[in-house]
Design a protein around this motif. Structure first.
Motif, PDB file in Angstrom:
ATOM      1  N   GLN A 183     -28.872 -80.808 -10.145  1.00 24.55           N
ATOM      2  CA  GLN A 183     -29.105 -82.105 -10.769  1.00 24.55           C
ATOM      3  C   GLN A 183     -28.319 -82.238 -12.069  1.00 24.55           C
ATOM      4  N   THR A 186     -24.663 -82.948 -10.943  1.00 14.46           N
ATOM      5  CA  THR A 186     -24.395 -84.270 -10.367  1.00 14.46           C
ATOM      6  C   THR A 186     -24.728 -85.423 -11.315  1.00 14.46           C
ATOM      7  N   ARG A 187     -25.727 -85.241 -12.177  1.00 21.67           N
ATOM      8  CA  ARG A 187     -26.194 -86.349 -13.010  1.00 21.67           C
ATOM      9  C   ARG A 187     -25.698 -86.295 -14.452  1.00 21.67           C
TER      10      ARG A 187
END
Length: 279
Positions: A183, A186-187
């Motif tokens: 996460q 990707t974020r």
């Protein structure tokens, strides 16, 4: 009030003349390509630089003389997955080198950098023999698969250097909020690394779009030719149709020019990042 006269700066004048000379060196071949694409075959090697009558029909003839749109489709079949694979593997590999600590990390990174010193011609024959033994020649796979295994070490190095500059406090804050490594990647890391990733995308596009050597080595069937390889079809056994060859060349150049003008901000930023990395 007395006006201040601008001082003569010899260094600026020399720099300007050098830039004008460099621009002329680049523009003259481009202008010759444009003028040749608009000439008749009889005028190609004439004394006049520009044609007496501009033959715009050469562009339509160039598209119909070869399976232009078939070659365009083949190029896109290679280009799209290569761009996806290159951007993803460059980002995730760079994330690993920038944020993870593991045994042998420094040695592995030095090996990665060492691959940048090898010319592609050195590994061309072994790679070709490898794909030939597994029966993948005369297909698009040899041109696509390497992109999903971190083929270009410079792209990884470029993105890794950028990610190292992202504050680790962002990772720690995400950990506190319950985010895992994936996460965070990707974020946080991917959105913040937009500039180098777009630069990698542009470099990859230019490389694949203009690649002649790769398709020449692996593709044997005319139906699988790319645009760069299809240009060779204008060359006959005894003559070359220079006017249509130059017209097709201009048509192939247009997407790269359009992409540059659309994404020139990220392209220039990527050049500045790569210059800083090399420095």
């Amino acid at each position: 009030m007395q006006k201040i006269q601008p001082r003569f700066n010899l260094s600026q004048l020399i720099a300007l003349l050098l830039l004008l000379g460099g621009s002329a060196i680049v523009l003259v071949p481009l202008l010759w390509t444009i003028s040749t694409s608009l000439k008749t075959p009889a005028e190609v090697f004439g004394s006049a630089f520009w044609p007496t009558k501009w033959q715009w029909s050469n562009y339509a003839d160039a598209v119909t003389a070869i399976p232009f749109f078939k070659f365009l489709g083949n190029t896109l079949i290679i280009l799209i997955p290569v761009m996806i694979g290159t951007v993803f593997t460059s980002a995730i590999s760079a994330y690993g080198f920038a944020r993870f600590n593991f045994r042998g990390k420094r040695t592995l990174f030095l090996v990665l950098l060492a691959t940048m010193m090898l010319p592609s011609q050195v590994t061309l024959i072994p790679t070709f023999l490898l794909f030939k033994q597994v029966g993948l020649t005369n297909s698009f796979l040899p041109l696509v698969l390497p992109a999903f295994f971190g083929q270009n070490a410079f792209n990884i190095f470029l993105v890794r250097q950028f990610m190292r500059g992202i504050p680790r406090e962002l990772d720690e804050s995400a950990y506190v909020d319950g985010a895992n490594r994936w996460q965070i990647f990707t974020r946080i890391m991917m959105p913040l690394s937009k500039a180098p990733l777009v630069a990698v995308s542009i470099f990859t596009f230019m490389g694949v779009w203009n690649d002649f050597q790769g398709p020449l080595i692996y593709l044997n069937s005319n139906e699988k030719y790319t645009l760069a390889l299809g240009l060779s079809m204008f060359k006959g056994l005894y003559n070359v149709e220079w006017n249509m060859l130059m017209a097709a060349t201009i048509l192939i150049m247009l997407p790269a020019l359009i992409l540059f003008f659309i994404a020139q901000k990220y392209f220039i930023e990527g050049i500045s990042i790569s210059s800083a990395v090399k420095g």
